[in-house]
Design an enzyme around this catalytic site. Structure first.
Site, PDB file in Angstrom:
ATOM      1  N   ARG A 122       0.841  -1.193   0.000  1.00  0.00           N
ATOM      2  CA  ARG A 122       0.000   0.000   0.000  1.00  0.00           C
ATOM      3  C   ARG A 122       0.879   1.247   0.000  1.00  0.00           C
ATOM      4  O   ARG A 122       1.069   1.901   1.025  1.00  0.00           O
ATOM      5  CB  ARG A 122      -0.960  -0.037   1.183  1.00  0.00           C
ATOM      6  CG  ARG A 122      -2.042  -1.088   0.971  1.00  0.00           C
ATOM      7  CD  ARG A 122      -3.247  -0.876   1.845  1.00  0.00           C
ATOM      8  NE  ARG A 122      -4.401  -1.570   1.298  1.00  0.00           N
ATOM      9  CZ  ARG A 122      -5.603  -1.582   1.864  1.00  0.00           C
ATOM     10  NH1 ARG A 122      -5.805  -0.930   2.990  1.00  0.00           N
ATOM     11  NH2 ARG A 122      -6.598  -2.231   1.294  1.00  0.00           N
ATOM     12  N   GLN A 169      -1.391   2.324  -5.820  1.00  0.00           N
ATOM     13  CA  GLN A 169      -2.813   2.444  -5.483  1.00  0.00           C
ATOM     14  C   GLN A 169      -3.716   1.952  -6.602  1.00  0.00           C
ATOM     15  O   GLN A 169      -4.734   1.310  -6.353  1.00  0.00           O
ATOM     16  CB  GLN A 169      -3.148   3.899  -5.143  1.00  0.00           C
ATOM     17  CG  GLN A 169      -2.640   4.345  -3.787  1.00  0.00           C
ATOM     18  CD  GLN A 169      -3.021   5.778  -3.475  1.00  0.00           C
ATOM     19  OE1 GLN A 169      -3.397   6.543  -4.359  1.00  0.00           O
ATOM     20  NE2 GLN A 169      -2.909   6.157  -2.214  1.00  0.00           N
ATOM     21  N   ASP A 213      -4.266  -1.957  -6.645  1.00  0.00           N
ATOM     22  CA  ASP A 213      -4.702  -2.565  -5.392  1.00  0.00           C
ATOM     23  C   ASP A 213      -6.070  -3.235  -5.536  1.00  0.00           C
ATOM     24  O   ASP A 213      -7.106  -2.579  -5.456  1.00  0.00           O
ATOM     25  CB  ASP A 213      -4.737  -1.492  -4.305  1.00  0.00           C
ATOM     26  CG  ASP A 213      -5.099  -2.022  -2.927  1.00  0.00           C
ATOM     27  OD1 ASP A 213      -5.327  -3.241  -2.797  1.00  0.00           O
ATOM     28  OD2 ASP A 213      -5.142  -1.216  -1.988  1.00  0.00           O
ATOM     29  N   SER A 241      -8.578  -2.941  -2.368  1.00  0.00           N
ATOM     30  CA  SER A 241      -9.329  -1.698  -2.219  1.00  0.00           C
ATOM     31  C   SER A 241     -10.467  -1.601  -3.225  1.00  0.00           C
ATOM     32  O   SER A 241     -11.592  -1.221  -2.876  1.00  0.00           O
ATOM     33  CB  SER A 241      -8.394  -0.497  -2.371  1.00  0.00           C
ATOM     34  OG  SER A 241      -7.483  -0.423  -1.293  1.00  0.00           O
ATOM     35  N   TYR A 260      -3.396  -1.174   7.584  1.00  0.00           N
ATOM     36  CA  TYR A 260      -4.292  -2.140   8.208  1.00  0.00           C
ATOM     37  C   TYR A 260      -4.193  -2.038   9.723  1.00  0.00           C
ATOM     38  O   TYR A 260      -3.180  -1.622  10.276  1.00  0.00           O
ATOM     39  CB  TYR A 260      -3.921  -3.572   7.808  1.00  0.00           C
ATOM     40  CG  TYR A 260      -4.098  -3.877   6.348  1.00  0.00           C
ATOM     41  CD1 TYR A 260      -5.344  -4.229   5.849  1.00  0.00           C
ATOM     42  CD2 TYR A 260      -3.020  -3.825   5.474  1.00  0.00           C
ATOM     43  CE1 TYR A 260      -5.509  -4.518   4.505  1.00  0.00           C
ATOM     44  CE2 TYR A 260      -3.178  -4.119   4.121  1.00  0.00           C
ATOM     45  CZ  TYR A 260      -4.424  -4.464   3.657  1.00  0.00           C
ATOM     46  OH  TYR A 260      -4.583  -4.753   2.325  1.00  0.00           O
TER      47      TYR A 260
END
Length: 374
Positions: free
Chosen positions: A121, A126, A129, A132, A229
């Site tokens: 991350r 991004q 990912d 997400s 996280y």
């Protein structure tokens, strides 16, 4: 460079790892693309749609043959990859901790397995990912399913016959799924509150117009936690959190739990006693049911009733929105491969940072440090 798009074989999986949009882009990079017959059916994409953008559509054996990169949503069974050439990349969500034997089999076949859920991350990753992109729509669907099961209205309504009070919705875990759940419940008119162990999420909750519910007596995680996280909390914090939740949850109509810890069972957030404190007809949606569950008694893929409360155990929620989640997932894969595409070599060449993070197997061995340490 040949890229193969596999048809998913996991029960209930309707997504596909590439769409006509991304296949067209792969071809523009100089790749040839083969799509397994029927791969896009669950996402409302026909074989003709793939053929129209220049892909070859064929049965699995022909699709896999001589392919340099195999694209999937979930990790395929090793037996289904017979004929794949040694050194080929397998790029998918591989569930490395839950399917270690399968990863070992990929290594034995000589495949280079790349786990997209291990994508670091960091800012430049991004757009790659998958967690997400899929969690975003899962958070949305959790609210929709909860509203359907609730049997009452979400927004406050003023009528000549009297007032219908707004539903009270409590979101536990404010990651990508939790934030989308908050936003969706707010749009639907619910009175929303939310909690998390990470202090940085307080401002995010407020920005969406919800009420933050936080333990004040014991320190949680400052900032975002490891890799964005949450991590395992102290027993003191867990006790304080349980007390706070118990006093708040009894007043809620809808509770959505989203808490996960990578590589470990989902933390238990709601006990049977807390469920019993809720009024009959309330709904709990456990988005972590497949990972052990945040809610005592939740069952993946089933709705159970305890103390008059409906507990919905989530199972592959992104697959229920297959057209949209496939579009996002396939863009994640394209963004990943195209970012490392070497024009001279005619293929992607990974750098050390991301390659080390996501590569599970190489040269016939399991090499990923996270997986070896588990």
């Amino acid at each position: 460079m040949k890229i193969a798009v596999l048809r998913e074989t996991t029960a209930g999986e309707r997504r596909v790892a590439a769409t006509p949009e991304t296949i067209k882009k792969f071809i523009s990079l100089g790749a040839t693309v083969a799509v397994e017959t029927g791969a896009g059916e669950g996402a409302s994409i026909s074989d003709a749609d793939y053929a129209a953008v220049g892909a070859t559509v064929a049965p699995r054996a022909q699709t896999i043959a001589d392919s340099d990169i195999l694209l999937g949503v979930q990790g395929p069974s090793p037996d289904s990859l017979a004929g794949a050439k040694s050194g080929a990349w397998l790029v998918a969500g591989l569930n490395p901790f839950g399917e270690r034997a399968r990863v070992d089999a990929y290594a034995a076949m000589g495949l280079e397995a790349l786990a997209m859920e291990f994508m670091p991350r960091i800012t430049r990753a991004q757009s790659m990912d998958i967690l997400s992109s899929q969690a975003n729509l899962a958070g949305y669907k959790a609210v929709i399913e909860s509203a359907n099961a609730y049997g009452r209205a979400f927004p406050m309504m003023m009528t000549a016959a009297g007032t219908v009070n707004a539903a009270k919705c409590f979101v536990m875990g404010v990651g990508v799924a939790g934030l989308q759940a908050i936003a969706t419940a707010r749009r639907m008119g619910a009175q929303v509150s939310a909690t998390d162990v990470r202090s940085a999420t307080r401002e995010q909750i407020l920005s969406l117009g919800a009420k933050p519910i936080f333990v004040e007596s014991v320190a949680g995680i400052e900032g975002e936690g490891a890799g964005g996280y949450a991590t395992e909390m102290s027993d003191e914090y867990k006790a304080a959190q349980a007390e706070l939740v118990s006093s708040h949850i009894a007043k809620q109509d809808i509770v959505i739990t989203t808490a996960l810890i990578p590589g470990r069972p989902a933390p238990r957030l709601i006990s049977d006693a807390q469920i019993a404190s809720m009024r009959a007809g309330s709904v709990i949606f456990d988005l972590a049911a497949e990972s052990g569950g945040n809610v005592e008694g939740s069952v993946p893929g089933k709705t159970v009733v305890k103390h008059g409360v409906k507990i919905i155990g989530a199972q592959n929620v992104p697959s229920t929105l297959a057209a949209d989640t496939s579009a996002l997932f396939s863009r994640n894969l394209y963004n990943f491969l195209s970012a490392f595409w070497d024009k001279e070599a005619g293929k992607p060449v990974l750098d050390e940072e991301i390659g080390t993070a996501i590569r599970l197997t190489q040269g016939g061995k399991v090499i990923n440090e996270r997986l070896l340490a588990s």
